[in-house]
Scaffold this active site. Structure first.
Site, PDB file in Angstrom:
ATOM      1  N   THR A 297     -33.542  -5.654  55.677  1.00  0.00           N
ATOM      2  CA  THR A 297     -32.464  -6.517  56.132  1.00  0.00           C
ATOM      3  C   THR A 297     -32.265  -6.438  57.609  1.00  0.00           C
ATOM      4  OG1 THR A 297     -31.330  -5.952  54.139  1.00  0.00           O
ATOM      5  CG2 THR A 297     -29.978  -6.738  55.884  1.00  0.00           C
TER       6      THR A 297
ATOM      7  N   ASP B 154     -28.608 -11.428  57.320  1.00  0.00           N
ATOM      8  CA  ASP B 154     -29.566 -12.456  56.889  1.00  0.00           C
ATOM      9  C   ASP B 154     -29.456 -12.557  55.374  1.00  0.00           C
ATOM     10  OD1 ASP B 154     -32.619 -10.981  55.993  1.00  0.00           O
ATOM     11  OD2 ASP B 154     -30.772  -9.889  56.436  1.00  0.00           O
TER      12      ASP B 154
ATOM     13  N   ARG C  12     -32.296 -12.472  52.975  1.00  0.00           N
ATOM     14  CA  ARG C  12     -33.534 -12.287  52.203  1.00  0.00           C
ATOM     15  C   ARG C  12     -33.492 -10.960  51.469  1.00  0.00           C
ATOM     16  NH1 ARG C  12     -39.288 -12.658  55.092  1.00  0.00           N
ATOM     17  NH2 ARG C  12     -38.777 -14.846  54.982  1.00  0.00           N
TER      18      ARG C  12
ATOM     19  N   LYS D   4     -25.222 -10.695  51.322  1.00  0.00           N
ATOM     20  CA  LYS D   4     -25.175  -9.288  51.692  1.00  0.00           C
ATOM     21  C   LYS D   4     -23.840  -8.859  52.248  1.00  0.00           C
ATOM     22  CE  LYS D   4     -29.982  -9.417  52.616  1.00  0.00           C
ATOM     23  NZ  LYS D   4     -31.084  -9.200  53.518  1.00  0.00           N
TER      24      LYS D   4
ATOM     25  N   GLY E 289     -30.389  -1.708  52.177  1.00  0.00           N
ATOM     26  CA  GLY E 289     -30.936  -0.669  51.313  1.00  0.00           C
ATOM     27  C   GLY E 289     -31.249  -1.256  49.949  1.00  0.00           C
TER      28      GLY E 289
ATOM     29  N   SER F  23     -33.792  -2.878  58.241  1.00  0.00           N
ATOM     30  CA  SER F  23     -35.132  -2.743  58.803  1.00  0.00           C
ATOM     31  C   SER F  23     -35.271  -3.510  60.105  1.00  0.00           C
ATOM     32  CB  SER F  23     -36.170  -3.217  57.795  1.00  0.00           C
ATOM     33  OG  SER F  23     -35.850  -4.520  57.382  1.00  0.00           O
TER      34      SER F  23
ATOM     35  N   ASP G  94     -38.847  -9.092  62.128  1.00  0.00           N
ATOM     36  CA  ASP G  94     -38.982  -8.164  61.001  1.00  0.00           C
ATOM     37  C   ASP G  94     -39.414  -8.928  59.763  1.00  0.00           C
ATOM     38  OD1 ASP G  94     -36.745  -6.553  58.787  1.00  0.00           O
ATOM     39  OD2 ASP G  94     -38.693  -5.823  59.462  1.00  0.00           O
TER      40      ASP G  94
ATOM     41  N   SER H 177     -36.623  -9.374  56.843  1.00  0.00           N
ATOM     42  CA  SER H 177     -35.439 -10.218  57.024  1.00  0.00           C
ATOM     43  C   SER H 177     -35.890 -11.644  57.179  1.00  0.00           C
ATOM     44  CB  SER H 177     -34.665  -9.831  58.279  1.00  0.00           C
ATOM     45  OG  SER H 177     -34.670  -8.460  58.447  1.00  0.00           O
TER      46      SER H 177
END
Lengths: 150, 277
Positions: free
Chosen positions: B44, B60, B62, B76, B90, B172, B209, B212
């Site tokens: 994320t 985000d 995803r 999220k 996580g 991440s 990343d 995400s």
């Protein structure tokens, strides 16, 4: 509530009390009568299964409530004197005695109110509810176990 | 069915009976061609910024499961209380369950005491819960809220560590987002400026990343209330898949219409009574 005030203290005295206070119950061989492994009830024994807990959290979760109570009572004794944990433990003991027979579901209402569990929700309330457990024990055997006759 | 080897009712809470079986199963599976399914993680980018009038949180949308995108519109930013929201990175199930439990506990508390809960209280409850399970609950959370003492932004790590800072990014994609935040953050920003900053931070996380992507959600918490904008910005790589593949009535055009009436004449009529009693 008395617990919330003293939760994060970490005195030296506490550590020495906690060191040898984690009871390793349930990890040793299930001893039946005559002091030998009770093969009929708990199956064949294996040293690996018994000595090590299989999950990192198994031991700490088994004893979590006990250790929390020990810590809180010891703090309370240091702050307010011996009478405070004595009175509370007397009330806990009294509330623990008014249960139903072991194979029936008891609500633990008085005990929960004393401990403050009626005002919070944790994983104990959501997961593995004993009222919805898939296995039921034999009533006679459960009563015998509770009375110590087994 | 009553079993004779059950001597006490099972304790409630986590049950570790199947752990050794699972370890043995994984050992068997690794040798073969199948692998155990991976839990859905929200690899994320989440970010938060404290501004003059409140707190702005962004995330985000995803959710990945191994190398596959499991959910393109995952939410999220979780509701904790009317004045607090929490972004979670996580393992998806862990963040959702933990924030749900926290929200229930705070609701009980506010019903008991008649007050809106403070952000420190939520952070302490989270810290106790996550430390108790020694990081096995994989939830890194950014908790932001407005209460009577001001605007606060906290981060709680999976092992129970907390940090109180004016701007934050986790997940991440946090390094990419932190770069933008470090460059352009100023204390006491205006609301619109803060929203743009968080959007840019999440955007850079999405671009840099793999974990995400897709849309950006923004949640603005002020003393007056909460504005949960979902999605704040949609990704331009949306797929144009239709959900229904049936043709609409009127797709085929009618060229000509001819009506032929069918003439019938009554030949015989019989009436049969029905017994209705």
């Amino acid at each position: 509530m008395y617990c919330s005030v003293v939760r994060h203290q970490n005195t030296r005295g506490l550590r020495s009390q906690l060191k040898d206070s984690v009871p390793v119950t349930g990890m040793g061989p299930q001893v039946g009568a005559y002091g030998v492994q009770d093969t009929l009830r708990s199956g064949f024994s294996s040293v690996k299964n018994e000595l090590l807990p299989s999950h990192a959290l198994e031991l700490s979760e088994k004893n979590f409530q006990l250790n929390q109570d020990k810590m809180n009572f010891s703090n309370l004794r240091n702050i307010q004197g011996l009478h405070a944990p004595l009175k509370l433990q007397m009330e806990y003991r009294a509330a623990r005695q008014i249960q139903r027979l072991p194979f029936l579901q008891s609500s633990h209402l008085a005990l929960d109110t004393l401990k403050g569990n009626d005002e919070s929700i944790s994983f104990e309330d959501i997961l593995n509810d004993p009222a919805q457990s898939e296995m039921m024990g034999e009533p006679h055997i459960m009563v015998e176990y509770k009375l110590g006759m087994m | 069915m009553a079993l004779s080897n059950v001597v006490e009712t099972p304790a409630s809470g986590f049950n570790f009976e199947n752990v050794s079986r699972n370890v043995a199963l994984e050992g068997l599976l690794e040798g073969g061609h199948t692998k155990a399914p991976k839990p859905m993680k929200t690899g994320t980018t989440i970010a938060g910024v404290v501004c003059k009038d409140g707190v702005v949180l962004g995330a985000d949308t995803r959710a990945t499961s191994g190398e596959v995108v499991a959910d393109k519109m995952c939410a999220k930013i979780h509701y904790i209380s009317p004045n607090m929201y929490c972004c979670g990175a996580g393992t998806a199930a862990d963040t959702e369950k933990t924030t749900d439990l926290l929200s229930s506990n705070l609701t009980i508390f506010s019903m008991n005491s008649g007050r809106n809960p403070r952000v420190v209280m939520a952070v302490n409850i989270l810290q106790d819960m996550l430390f108790r399970y020694r990081g096995q609950i994989g939830a890194s959370l950014i908790l932001g809220g407005v209460d009577c003492t001001g605007n606060h932004l906290y981060t709680v790590g999976p092992y129970g560590s907390i940090d109180k800072v004016p701007y934050l990014a986790m997940g991440s994609g946090d390094l990419a987002a932190l770069g933008i935040l470090e460059d352009r953050f100023k204390p006491n920003m205006e609301l619109e400026e803060a929203k743009e900053l968080v959007r840019d931070a999440i955007h850079s996380g999405i671009m840099s990343d793999l974990g995400s992507g897709n849309n950006i959600d923004i949640c603005v918490i002020t003393k007056q209330g909460v504005d949960y904008i979902r999605p704040y910005q949609e990704s331009e790589y949306k797929d144009k898949r239709q959900r229904r593949y049936k043709y609409r009535p009127g797709t085929t055009s009618i060229l000509t219409e001819k009506i032929v009436p069918l003439e019938l004449e009554v030949v015989q009529e019989t009436v049969q009574r029905m017994d209705t009693a």
